[in-house]
Design a protein around this motif. Sequence first.
Motif, PDB file in Angstrom:
ATOM      1  N   LEU A 166       0.828  -1.215   0.000  1.00 13.62           N
ATOM      2  CA  LEU A 166       0.000   0.000   0.000  1.00 13.62           C
ATOM      3  C   LEU A 166       0.860   1.263   0.000  1.00 13.62           C
ATOM      4  CD1 LEU A 166      -2.753  -1.052   2.568  1.00 13.62           C
ATOM      5  CD2 LEU A 166      -3.044  -0.763   0.101  1.00 13.62           C
ATOM      6  N   LEU A 167       1.926   1.240   0.796  1.00 15.34           N
ATOM      7  CA  LEU A 167       2.795   2.430   0.860  1.00 15.34           C
ATOM      8  C   LEU A 167       3.528   2.627  -0.460  1.00 15.34           C
ATOM      9  CD1 LEU A 167       4.277   2.222   4.482  1.00 15.34           C
ATOM     10  CD2 LEU A 167       2.668   3.923   3.596  1.00 15.34           C
ATOM     11  N   TYR A 168       3.970   1.527  -1.043  1.00 16.01           N
ATOM     12  CA  TYR A 168       4.648   1.604  -2.344  1.00 16.01           C
ATOM     13  C   TYR A 168       3.696   2.200  -3.387  1.00 16.01           C
ATOM     14  CZ  TYR A 168       6.843  -0.033  -6.689  1.00 16.01           C
ATOM     15  OH  TYR A 168       7.393  -0.101  -7.943  1.00 16.01           O
ATOM     16  N   ARG A 169       2.494   1.676  -3.385  1.00 13.30           N
ATOM     17  CA  ARG A 169       1.499   2.137  -4.344  1.00 13.30           C
ATOM     18  C   ARG A 169       1.180   3.623  -4.139  1.00 13.30           C
ATOM     19  NH1 ARG A 169      -4.605   0.066  -4.449  1.00 13.30           N
ATOM     20  NH2 ARG A 169      -5.149   0.857  -6.493  1.00 13.30           N
ATOM     21  N   ALA A 170       1.025   4.020  -2.889  1.00 14.67           N
ATOM     22  CA  ALA A 170       0.720   5.421  -2.584  1.00 14.67           C
ATOM     23  C   ALA A 170       1.874   6.327  -3.002  1.00 14.67           C
ATOM     24  CB  ALA A 170       0.447   5.584  -1.083  1.00 14.67           C
ATOM     25  N   ARG A 171       3.086   5.920  -2.683  1.00 12.83           N
ATOM     26  CA  ARG A 171       4.248   6.760  -3.016  1.00 12.83           C
ATOM     27  C   ARG A 171       4.407   6.892  -4.520  1.00 12.83           C
ATOM     28  NH1 ARG A 171       7.321   3.781   1.752  1.00 12.83           N
ATOM     29  NH2 ARG A 171       7.014   5.366   3.369  1.00 12.83           N
ATOM     30  N   MET A 172       4.245   5.785  -5.227  1.00 10.96           N
ATOM     31  CA  MET A 172       4.405   5.826  -6.679  1.00 10.96           C
ATOM     32  C   MET A 172       3.347   6.721  -7.315  1.00 10.96           C
ATOM     33  SD  MET A 172       7.034   4.051  -7.553  1.00 10.96           S
ATOM     34  CE  MET A 172       6.939   3.241  -9.148  1.00 10.96           C
ATOM     35  N   ALA A 173       2.109   6.581  -6.840  1.00  8.27           N
ATOM     36  CA  ALA A 173       1.023   7.380  -7.420  1.00  8.27           C
ATOM     37  C   ALA A 173       1.200   8.858  -7.082  1.00  8.27           C
ATOM     38  CB  ALA A 173      -0.318   6.877  -6.911  1.00  8.27           C
ATOM     39  N   LEU A 174       1.602   9.140  -5.853  1.00  5.20           N
ATOM     40  CA  LEU A 174       1.755  10.539  -5.443  1.00  5.20           C
ATOM     41  C   LEU A 174       2.912  11.215  -6.159  1.00  5.20           C
ATOM     42  CD1 LEU A 174       1.085  10.440  -1.597  1.00  5.20           C
ATOM     43  CD2 LEU A 174      -0.273  11.609  -3.342  1.00  5.20           C
ATOM     44  N   ARG A 175       4.040  10.510  -6.262  1.00  2.49           N
ATOM     45  CA  ARG A 175       5.190  11.156  -6.901  1.00  2.49           C
ATOM     46  C   ARG A 175       4.856  11.458  -8.362  1.00  2.49           C
ATOM     47  NH1 ARG A 175       7.295   8.575 -10.633  1.00  2.49           N
ATOM     48  NH2 ARG A 175       8.399  10.505 -11.070  1.00  2.49           N
ATOM     49  N   ARG A 176       4.110  10.567  -8.971  1.00  5.75           N
ATOM     50  CA  ARG A 176       3.752  10.764 -10.375  1.00  5.75           C
ATOM     51  C   ARG A 176       2.739  11.896 -10.534  1.00  5.75           C
ATOM     52  NH1 ARG A 176       0.814   8.204 -14.664  1.00  5.75           N
ATOM     53  NH2 ARG A 176       2.135   8.261 -16.519  1.00  5.75           N
ATOM     54  N   CYS A 177       1.759  11.920  -9.637  1.00  6.13           N
ATOM     55  CA  CYS A 177       0.719  12.955  -9.684  1.00  6.13           C
ATOM     56  C   CYS A 177       1.333  14.335  -9.452  1.00  6.13           C
ATOM     57  CB  CYS A 177      -0.347  12.657  -8.634  1.00  6.13           C
ATOM     58  SG  CYS A 177      -1.711  13.823  -8.598  1.00  6.13           S
ATOM     59  N   LEU A 178       2.209  14.431  -8.452  1.00  5.74           N
ATOM     60  CA  LEU A 178       2.840  15.720  -8.154  1.00  5.74           C
ATOM     61  C   LEU A 178       3.743  16.145  -9.297  1.00  5.74           C
ATOM     62  CD1 LEU A 178       3.756  15.214  -4.386  1.00  5.74           C
ATOM     63  CD2 LEU A 178       1.820  16.478  -5.349  1.00  5.74           C
ATOM     64  N   GLU A 179       4.469  15.185  -9.839  1.00  3.84           N
ATOM     65  CA  GLU A 179       5.380  15.512 -10.936  1.00  3.84           C
ATOM     66  C   GLU A 179       4.599  16.028 -12.143  1.00  3.84           C
ATOM     67  OE1 GLU A 179       9.119  13.347 -11.497  1.00  3.84           O
ATOM     68  OE2 GLU A 179       8.177  12.562 -13.295  1.00  3.84           O
ATOM     69  N   ALA A 180       3.491  15.356 -12.429  1.00  2.00           N
ATOM     70  CA  ALA A 180       2.680  15.765 -13.580  1.00  2.00           C
ATOM     71  C   ALA A 180       2.161  17.182 -13.384  1.00  2.00           C
ATOM     72  CB  ALA A 180       1.524  14.795 -13.770  1.00  2.00           C
ATOM     73  N   ARG A 181       1.792  17.519 -12.162  1.00  4.04           N
ATOM     74  CA  ARG A 181       1.189  18.839 -11.932  1.00  4.04           C
ATOM     75  C   ARG A 181       2.210  19.926 -11.688  1.00  4.04           C
ATOM     76  NH1 ARG A 181      -4.612  18.235  -9.593  1.00  4.04           N
ATOM     77  NH2 ARG A 181      -5.139  16.209 -10.444  1.00  4.04           N
ATOM     78  N   TRP A 182       3.342  19.557 -11.084  1.00  2.00           N
ATOM     79  CA  TRP A 182       4.334  20.588 -10.769  1.00  2.00           C
ATOM     80  C   TRP A 182       5.288  20.819 -11.927  1.00  2.00           C
ATOM     81  CZ3 TRP A 182       5.040  18.266  -5.326  1.00  2.00           C
ATOM     82  CH2 TRP A 182       4.266  18.981  -4.416  1.00  2.00           C
ATOM     83  N   VAL A 183       5.799  19.696 -12.434  1.00  2.00           N
ATOM     84  CA  VAL A 183       6.844  19.839 -13.452  1.00  2.00           C
ATOM     85  C   VAL A 183       6.238  20.319 -14.756  1.00  2.00           C
ATOM     86  CG1 VAL A 183       8.628  18.629 -14.743  1.00  2.00           C
ATOM     87  CG2 VAL A 183       8.273  18.120 -12.331  1.00  2.00           C
ATOM     88  N   ASP A 184       5.020  19.865 -15.027  1.00  2.00           N
ATOM     89  CA  ASP A 184       4.398  20.245 -16.303  1.00  2.00           C
ATOM     90  C   ASP A 184       3.727  21.602 -16.246  1.00  2.00           C
ATOM     91  OD1 ASP A 184       5.317  17.863 -17.126  1.00  2.00           O
ATOM     92  OD2 ASP A 184       3.402  16.814 -17.085  1.00  2.00           O
ATOM     93  N   GLU A 185       3.388  22.048 -15.022  1.00  3.96           N
ATOM     94  CA  GLU A 185       2.801  23.394 -14.917  1.00  3.96           C
ATOM     95  C   GLU A 185       3.928  24.406 -14.900  1.00  3.96           C
ATOM     96  OE1 GLU A 185       0.067  24.299 -11.750  1.00  3.96           O
ATOM     97  OE2 GLU A 185      -1.130  22.515 -12.157  1.00  3.96           O
ATOM     98  N   PRO A 186       3.730  25.560 -15.516  1.00  3.60           N
ATOM     99  CA  PRO A 186       4.768  26.576 -15.449  1.00  3.60           C
ATOM    100  C   PRO A 186       4.998  27.005 -14.015  1.00  3.60           C
ATOM    101  CG  PRO A 186       2.739  27.454 -16.412  1.00  3.60           C
ATOM    102  CD  PRO A 186       2.547  25.975 -16.247  1.00  3.60           C
ATOM    103  N   ALA A 187       6.242  27.356 -13.684  1.00  2.00           N
ATOM    104  CA  ALA A 187       6.570  27.786 -12.329  1.00  2.00           C
ATOM    105  C   ALA A 187       5.681  28.971 -11.940  1.00  2.00           C
ATOM    106  CB  ALA A 187       8.040  28.198 -12.240  1.00  2.00           C
ATOM    107  N   GLY A 188       5.163  28.924 -10.722  1.00  5.03           N
ATOM    108  CA  GLY A 188       4.292  30.003 -10.247  1.00  5.03           C
ATOM    109  C   GLY A 188       2.909  29.936 -10.845  1.00  5.03           C
ATOM    110  N   GLY A 189       2.616  28.856 -11.574  1.00  8.83           N
ATOM    111  CA  GLY A 189       1.313  28.708 -12.211  1.00  8.83           C
ATOM    112  C   GLY A 189       0.218  28.596 -11.192  1.00  8.83           C
ATOM    113  N   SER A 190      -1.020  28.846 -11.602  1.00  3.89           N
ATOM    114  CA  SER A 190      -2.107  28.821 -10.639  1.00  3.89           C
ATOM    115  C   SER A 190      -3.103  27.748 -11.000  1.00  3.89           C
ATOM    116  CB  SER A 190      -2.800  30.164 -10.582  1.00  3.89           C
ATOM    117  OG  SER A 190      -3.216  30.531 -11.872  1.00  3.89           O
TER     118      SER A 190
END
Lengths: 209, 56
Positions: free
Chosen positions: A185-209
């Motif tokens: 469960l922890l592995y699954r949560a970490r993998m999903a979260l890191r991917r979700c955050l990466e998709a939203r942070w890295v792909d969004e422009p810095a300072g994006g809203s």
Amino acid sequence: MPRIHGRAPGAPSGGVALEHDALLAEIAGHRAGLLRIARLQLRDAHLAEDVVQEAMLAAVRAAPTYEGRGRVLTWLVGILKFKIVDALRARARAPIPASSAAEGVGADDVDALFDASGTWRDKPADWTDPSHRLRESDFRRVLEACLTRLPELPARVFMLRELFEMEPEEVCRVAAITRNHLNVLLYRARMALRRCLEARWVDEPAGGS
Amino acid sequence: MNCRESSQLLSEARERELRADERRELDAHLSICPACRNCERHFEWLPVLLRRALLG
């Protein structure tokens, strides 16, 4: 109001360093933040309200013995943790719906992240401090959205472990799962979260809203 | 060891001490795989970010 006996867990004993009224006001001011945590953890708005109410009541009762060492929020979250664990234990005694009992054992979501040879399909990127990329409120919104997208059980054990910093054995007891299941469960949560955050942070422009 | 196995061990290492053979294989893999090194850092970041977002 129900009477809460005993000293609240984590409440320091000793002299009073903070003005009592100021402390009560600060406790009240953290209500929204505590509710946010309880909702993410319990996924039940009414139960979250009840639990936060109980935690705040316990904090108010313990306020005369609060020493004022460390942050009030940290102290409150310590109290909230015990109330959430109580609520989860009480709920664990109720029959578990088939959907949530089976939840977290499937590996489809992790399978999709790797090719047949076990190599990343989308390689994890090099993050600099991602929290600096977004305004605080946006950062919290993204994190909450990613947590909410997780199935309930992985999200819950992840928060017990990483937010409340509970030992793995304690998480297993509270969630009524085996150690192997916890690892999955922890592995699954970490993998999903890191991917979700990466998709939203890295792909969004810095300072994006 | 492939990236999938490596990422599983990186996660488990946060709850238990890896055996010597696991550690050795993981370190060997990490030495040649920047993506898994990034994954390791992401797993370290998650609690920091979670606490910062929810506890201020």
